[in-house]
Write an enzyme that holds these catalytic residues in place. Structure first.
Site, PDB file in Angstrom:
ATOM      1  N   ARG A  94       5.070  11.063  -8.355  1.00 26.24           N
ATOM      2  CA  ARG A  94       3.767  11.459  -7.817  1.00 26.24           C
ATOM      3  C   ARG A  94       3.723  12.972  -7.644  1.00 26.24           C
ATOM      4  O   ARG A  94       2.687  13.603  -7.830  1.00 26.24           O
ATOM      5  CB  ARG A  94       3.519  10.764  -6.475  1.00 26.24           C
ATOM      6  CG  ARG A  94       3.395   9.254  -6.621  1.00 26.24           C
ATOM      7  CD  ARG A  94       3.245   8.560  -5.289  1.00 26.24           C
ATOM      8  NE  ARG A  94       3.122   7.123  -5.450  1.00 26.24           N
ATOM      9  CZ  ARG A  94       4.159   6.284  -5.480  1.00 26.24           C
ATOM     10  NH1 ARG A  94       5.388   6.740  -5.363  1.00 26.24           N
ATOM     11  NH2 ARG A  94       3.956   4.988  -5.614  1.00 26.24           N
ATOM     12  N   ASP A 154       2.368   1.083   0.289  1.00 24.99           N
ATOM     13  CA  ASP A 154       3.813   0.826   0.419  1.00 24.99           C
ATOM     14  C   ASP A 154       4.048  -0.239   1.506  1.00 24.99           C
ATOM     15  O   ASP A 154       4.880  -1.136   1.351  1.00 24.99           O
ATOM     16  CB  ASP A 154       4.558   2.104   0.825  1.00 24.99           C
ATOM     17  CG  ASP A 154       4.083   3.313   0.042  1.00 24.99           C
ATOM     18  OD1 ASP A 154       4.881   3.934  -0.659  1.00 24.99           O
ATOM     19  OD2 ASP A 154       2.876   3.626   0.130  1.00 24.99           O
ATOM     20  N   ARG A 157       3.140  -3.610   0.138  1.00 24.52           N
ATOM     21  CA  ARG A 157       4.180  -4.114  -0.777  1.00 24.52           C
ATOM     22  C   ARG A 157       5.380  -4.617   0.016  1.00 24.52           C
ATOM     23  O   ARG A 157       5.963  -5.664  -0.298  1.00 24.52           O
ATOM     24  CB  ARG A 157       4.628  -2.979  -1.712  1.00 24.52           C
ATOM     25  CG  ARG A 157       3.585  -2.625  -2.735  1.00 24.52           C
ATOM     26  CD  ARG A 157       3.935  -1.380  -3.529  1.00 24.52           C
ATOM     27  NE  ARG A 157       3.014  -1.214  -4.646  1.00 24.52           N
ATOM     28  CZ  ARG A 157       2.684  -0.046  -5.192  1.00 24.52           C
ATOM     29  NH1 ARG A 157       3.189   1.081  -4.714  1.00 24.52           N
ATOM     30  NH2 ARG A 157       1.851   0.014  -6.208  1.00 24.52           N
ATOM     31  N   HIS A 181       4.145   8.792   0.856  1.00 24.23           N
ATOM     32  CA  HIS A 181       3.825   7.760  -0.145  1.00 24.23           C
ATOM     33  C   HIS A 181       4.526   8.233  -1.412  1.00 24.23           C
ATOM     34  O   HIS A 181       3.970   8.988  -2.202  1.00 24.23           O
ATOM     35  CB  HIS A 181       2.309   7.670  -0.347  1.00 24.23           C
ATOM     36  CG  HIS A 181       1.921   6.851  -1.544  1.00 24.23           C
ATOM     37  ND1 HIS A 181       2.327   5.558  -1.725  1.00 24.23           N
ATOM     38  CD2 HIS A 181       1.169   7.155  -2.635  1.00 24.23           C
ATOM     39  CE1 HIS A 181       1.835   5.096  -2.869  1.00 24.23           C
ATOM     40  NE2 HIS A 181       1.144   6.056  -3.446  1.00 24.23           N
TER      41      HIS A 181
HETATM   42  P1  NAD Z   1      -7.838   7.445 -13.823  1.00 26.83           P
HETATM   43  O1  NAD Z   1      -7.367   8.442 -14.823  1.00 26.83           O
HETATM   44  O2  NAD Z   1      -8.139   6.059 -14.268  1.00 26.83           O
HETATM   45  O3  NAD Z   1      -9.148   8.005 -13.088  1.00 26.83           O
HETATM   46  C1  NAD Z   1      -9.257   9.302 -12.614  1.00 26.83           C
HETATM   47  C2  NAD Z   1     -10.723   9.684 -12.644  1.00 26.83           C
HETATM   48  O4  NAD Z   1     -10.859  10.959 -12.009  1.00 26.83           O
HETATM   49  C3  NAD Z   1     -11.290   9.834 -14.077  1.00 26.83           C
HETATM   50  O5  NAD Z   1     -12.435   9.014 -14.219  1.00 26.83           O
HETATM   51  C4  NAD Z   1     -11.604  11.313 -14.175  1.00 26.83           C
HETATM   52  O6  NAD Z   1     -12.743  11.593 -14.986  1.00 26.83           O
HETATM   53  C5  NAD Z   1     -11.864  11.672 -12.722  1.00 26.83           C
HETATM   54  N1  NAD Z   1     -11.735  13.093 -12.417  1.00 26.83           N
HETATM   55  C6  NAD Z   1     -10.793  13.969 -12.855  1.00 26.83           C
HETATM   56  N2  NAD Z   1     -11.033  15.197 -12.340  1.00 26.83           N
HETATM   57  C7  NAD Z   1     -12.138  15.084 -11.559  1.00 26.83           C
HETATM   58  C8  NAD Z   1     -12.881  16.000 -10.777  1.00 26.83           C
HETATM   59  N3  NAD Z   1     -12.525  17.294 -10.686  1.00 26.83           N
HETATM   60  N4  NAD Z   1     -13.948  15.547 -10.121  1.00 26.83           N
HETATM   61  C9  NAD Z   1     -14.346  14.249 -10.220  1.00 26.83           C
HETATM   62  N5  NAD Z   1     -13.679  13.342 -10.949  1.00 26.83           N
HETATM   63  C10 NAD Z   1     -12.600  13.754 -11.616  1.00 26.83           C
HETATM   64  O7  NAD Z   1      -6.738   7.449 -12.672  1.00 26.83           O
HETATM   65  P2  NAD Z   1      -6.508   6.288 -11.582  1.00 26.83           P
HETATM   66  O8  NAD Z   1      -5.537   5.299 -12.092  1.00 26.83           O
HETATM   67  O9  NAD Z   1      -7.823   5.839 -11.066  1.00 26.83           O
HETATM   68  O10 NAD Z   1      -5.759   7.127 -10.443  1.00 26.83           O
HETATM   69  C11 NAD Z   1      -6.471   8.083  -9.686  1.00 26.83           C
HETATM   70  C12 NAD Z   1      -5.548   8.748  -8.675  1.00 26.83           C
HETATM   71  O11 NAD Z   1      -5.144   7.776  -7.698  1.00 26.83           O
HETATM   72  C13 NAD Z   1      -4.234   9.296  -9.282  1.00 26.83           C
HETATM   73  O12 NAD Z   1      -3.921  10.536  -8.696  1.00 26.83           O
HETATM   74  C14 NAD Z   1      -3.209   8.237  -8.916  1.00 26.83           C
HETATM   75  O13 NAD Z   1      -1.907   8.750  -8.870  1.00 26.83           O
HETATM   76  C15 NAD Z   1      -3.730   7.846  -7.537  1.00 26.83           C
HETATM   77  N6  NAD Z   1      -3.230   6.574  -7.005  1.00 26.83           N
HETATM   78  C16 NAD Z   1      -3.002   6.542  -5.676  1.00 26.83           C
HETATM   79  C17 NAD Z   1      -2.506   5.396  -5.086  1.00 26.83           C
HETATM   80  C18 NAD Z   1      -2.243   5.395  -3.608  1.00 26.83           C
HETATM   81  O14 NAD Z   1      -1.583   4.508  -3.057  1.00 26.83           O
HETATM   82  N7  NAD Z   1      -2.743   6.384  -2.881  1.00 26.83           N
HETATM   83  C19 NAD Z   1      -2.274   4.252  -5.863  1.00 26.83           C
HETATM   84  C20 NAD Z   1      -2.542   4.304  -7.232  1.00 26.83           C
HETATM   85  C21 NAD Z   1      -3.015   5.479  -7.805  1.00 26.83           C
END
Ligand code: NAD
Length: 318
Positions: A94, A154, A157, A181
């Protein structure tokens, strides 16, 4: 600086309508807690496509308005959830996402508060703790109004795996993962219990009990779950979508639910200047109060080490 109370509206904004944002929206439209969802993405076509797809499900759920929009359309939202940004590729941690997502966070946060000064902001993008700290600094609103999803996933899970092992409903397992995380997450074994019975003392009817090796494996599986899923299907999104739903429900319904959200730590266990997760009461004003728990010496050390790792990383994008 804005000091007004967070709004009580049931409008929810989602910035980033990729896998996590759209999974959250899909879960949210089925729970009847929001009256309106606004989807914002750097790729407006993506947000529009998700809005269309979700809207076509409206005959099957309670009424709700779902639309794609821009930052101005976030005005009046009770909560805005940021899920925008790069996602981990197989083999990436991450923390590898930091440079790119820190930039996105610094771009997004002022626009959110410019258009919705009284609402809450939840950060879910990774690395979530560092981004929460960056967002809290950029927002300059009272503590608790910017919070990260932290170790909610987490913890889920961990409870699921412990529930499977001890053969009880995951909801009856009271156990928390705190701190980052990510790779320096800390399991609170000393407080983990089922119906008030310490895990170390719990026996299943078939005689299954605590075994150190099994517990170590459960924590490893908890910590490495994202790597295992990403290896197989490139991303994780359903469970975090439900985690965000639980967090947003706690806010919109002012539930005072205890959740392991990430907030700027205010001296707990000797830590400050970084956001990390601790069990926290969450309600309409966001994070309301961090619980003061008696952690073991080892757990406190783990929390402090996690803080140091993240402070060092934060310094790289200061
Ligand atoms: P994804 O690539 O499917 O979606 C990301 C989206 O963000 C895309 O649609 C993209 O166009 C958009 N985006 C990018 N830059 C942007 C901006 N400046 N303004 C607005 N939109 C923008 O990715 P995902 O699988 O949905 O993951 C998104 C984030 O969530 C990642 O950073 C991932 O690591 C995180 N995540 C967090 C957890 C958690 O527990 N917190 C769990 C899973 C994923």
């Amino acid at each position: 600086m804005t000091t007004g109370a967070a709004t009580s509206t049931r409008k929810v904004g989602i910035i980033g309508t990729g896998m996590v944002g759209s999974s959250f929206a899909y879960a949210l439209m089925q729970r009847s807690i929001a009256t309106e969802i606004v989807l914002v993405d750097a790729d407006p076509e993506r947000a529009q496509g998700e809005a269309m797809d979700l809207n076509h499900g409206l005959p099957f759920v309670r009424p709700i308005t779902i639309r794609a929009g821009d930052y101005a359309d976030l005005a009046g939202a009770g909560v805005v959830v940021m899920t925008a940004g790069a996602n981990q590729r197989p083999g990436q941690t991450r923390l590898d996402l930091l440079q790119r997502n820190a930039q996105i966070c610094r771009d997004v946060v002022p626009k959110v508060f410019q258009h919705n000064p009284d609402g809450l902001l939840v950060i879910a993008s990774n690395p979530v703790d560092i981004l929460t700290q960056i967002a809290a600094d950029a927002a300059n609103v009272p503590w608790g109004r910017v919070l990260g999803s932290g170790t909610i996933l987490d913890t889920a899970r961990f409870r699921y795996l412990l529930g499977s092992y001890f053969e009880v409903d995951a909801r009856s397992v009271h156990a928390y993962i705190i701190a980052e995380h990510g790779d320096t997450a800390v399991p609170l074994w000393s407080l983990a219990n089922i119906a008030g019975v310490r895990l170390q003392d719990f026996r299943t009817p078939a005689g299954r009990r605590w075994e150190q090796g099994a517990m170590d494996r459960i924590f490893d599986q908890t910590k490495n779950a994202a790597y295992e899923i990403i290896k197989r299907k490139q991303a994780t999104y359903y469970a975090i979508g439900l985690g965000l739903l639980t967090l947003v429900e706690a806010i919109l319904r002012n539930q005072r639910t205890v959740l392991t959200v990430s907030t700027p730590v205010q001296g707990n266990y000797g830590v400050s200047d970084i956001s990390l997760s601790l069990p926290t009461i969450v309600g309409r004003q966001g994070a309301l109060e961090v619980l003061d728990l008696e952690l073991s010496a080892e757990e406190q050390k783990g929390f402090q080490a996690s803080a140091q790792t993240l402070r060092d990383k934060l310094a790289q994008v200061a």
